[in-house]
Scaffold this active site. Structure first.
Site, PDB file in Angstrom:
ATOM      1  N   ASP A 183       0.849  -1.188   0.000  1.00 37.31           N
ATOM      2  CA  ASP A 183       0.000   0.000   0.000  1.00 37.31           C
ATOM      3  C   ASP A 183       0.889   1.244   0.000  1.00 37.31           C
ATOM      4  OD1 ASP A 183      -2.335   1.421  -0.066  1.00 37.31           O
ATOM      5  OD2 ASP A 183      -2.728   1.302   2.085  1.00 37.31           O
ATOM      6  N   LYS A 186       2.559   3.243  -6.012  1.00 35.09           N
ATOM      7  CA  LYS A 186       2.108   2.233  -6.965  1.00 35.09           C
ATOM      8  C   LYS A 186       3.193   1.894  -7.983  1.00 35.09           C
ATOM      9  CE  LYS A 186      -1.228   3.165  -4.449  1.00 35.09           C
ATOM     10  NZ  LYS A 186      -1.162   2.519  -3.130  1.00 35.09           N
ATOM     11  N   ASP A 211      -3.136  -2.972  -2.743  1.00 39.46           N
ATOM     12  CA  ASP A 211      -4.282  -2.057  -2.747  1.00 39.46           C
ATOM     13  C   ASP A 211      -4.173  -1.056  -3.898  1.00 39.46           C
ATOM     14  OD1 ASP A 211      -6.648  -0.915  -1.914  1.00 39.46           O
ATOM     15  OD2 ASP A 211      -5.731   0.308  -0.343  1.00 39.46           O
ATOM     16  N   ASN A 212      -5.314  -0.459  -4.242  1.00 42.78           N
ATOM     17  CA  ASN A 212      -5.393   0.630  -5.230  1.00 42.78           C
ATOM     18  C   ASN A 212      -4.860   0.262  -6.606  1.00 42.78           C
ATOM     19  OD1 ASN A 212      -4.370   2.522  -2.452  1.00 42.78           O
ATOM     20  ND2 ASN A 212      -6.438   2.635  -3.274  1.00 42.78           N
ATOM     21  N   GLU A 241     -11.376   4.163  -0.944  1.00 41.04           N
ATOM     22  CA  GLU A 241     -11.640   4.396   0.470  1.00 41.04           C
ATOM     23  C   GLU A 241     -12.228   5.787   0.710  1.00 41.04           C
ATOM     24  OE1 GLU A 241      -7.205   4.674  -0.527  1.00 41.04           O
ATOM     25  OE2 GLU A 241      -8.825   3.228  -0.791  1.00 41.04           O
TER      26      GLU A 241
END
Length: 259
Positions: A183, A186, A211-212, A241
């Site tokens: 997390d 990226k 995530d993401n 989120e």
């Protein structure tokens, strides 16, 4: 100057654009503009403001209270990109179902994810969480201790993900990672995954949760995972989120071992 007639002709297009992308405009307002104003008014970072709120409103020693207070602050006061409660349930389930003994979190930020993972670990398990920003790490350390976790369960490491991964064996005595939660930046997802592979820290059955991967997205990471043949792969689709109108998701990888 633009004539009123031309301006009026563009009005439907502008209105359509605003309606279609309203959640992105809202995210920009909450994540950028509000933060800039509060930074100037308080002389504190957003993470420090969040900790002050948690310190005032949460119950010390109660991880659930810490997380609930964070969620309230992020949804009602200022936006901050924790994993959040909805996607957090996927993380919770994977930790409970797989009962990992050694966990690595890349991207501690303010400690939300670390507390979420640590509260679900079985007795004797250990979490290493990595944060490269020293000021954020100071906040995270306070949050982690406020939640009641000590170094025996949760160790916060200040440094880049690349630096820490290369030292896991020699400096921290880690031979295998059962679970990795990504997390952080990226753009680091793919090189860090390949670094984990090359280091031998992943064993058959090791799980990586990233995530993401849809927003803001990690396309090179996903492309590699799909083509490598090293992973059983699935996507948990959700929304960003604290911003229900923006689609997002997490990638769950199970390492199959070297071909």
């Amino acid at each position: 100057m633009v004539s009123p007639a031309i301006a009026l002709a563009f009005l439907p297009f502008v209105v359509t654009l605003i309606i279609r992308y309203r959640y992105y405009f809202l995210l920009f307002y909450r994540a950028v503009l509000v933060r800039m104003v509060q930074d100037c008014l308080t002389s504190l970072t957003r993470e420090e403001r969040a900790f002050q709120y948690v310190l005032t409103h949460a119950t010390p020693g109660d991880p659930n209270s810490i997380l609930d207070t964070f969620d309230h602050w992020c949804s009602k006061v200022e936006y901050m990109s924790n994993i959040g409660p909805r996607k957090g349930k996927v993380l919770d389930r994977l930790i409970v179902d797989n009962a990992p003994l050694t966990v690595l979190e890349l991207g501690t930020h303010c400690g939300y994810g670390a507390v979420r993972i640590a509260r679900s670990l079985q007795l004797g398990a250990r979490l290493y969480t990595v944060e490269m920003d020293e000021r954020n790490a100071e906040v995270a350390e306070k949050v982690i201790r406020l939640a009641g976790f000590d170094d025996d369960t949760l160790e916060l490491i200040v440094g880049t993900s690349e630096e820490v991964i290369t030292k896991m064996r020699e400096q921290y005595g880690v031979e295998r990672l059962d679970f990795v939660f990504m997390d952080h930046w990226k753009r680091c997802y793919l090189p860090d995954l390949q670094l984990l592979e090359g280091s031998g820290l992943l064993g058959k059955g090791s799980i990586i949760l990233a995530d993401n991967v849809i927003f803001p997205g990690a396309p090179h990471f996903l492309r590699y995972v799909k083509k490598s043949g090293l992973y059983q792969y699935r996507t948990h689709r959700a929304t960003l989120e604290y911003t229900p109108g923006i689609r997002d998701g997490m990638a769950e990888l199970t390492y199959l071992g070297v071909k």
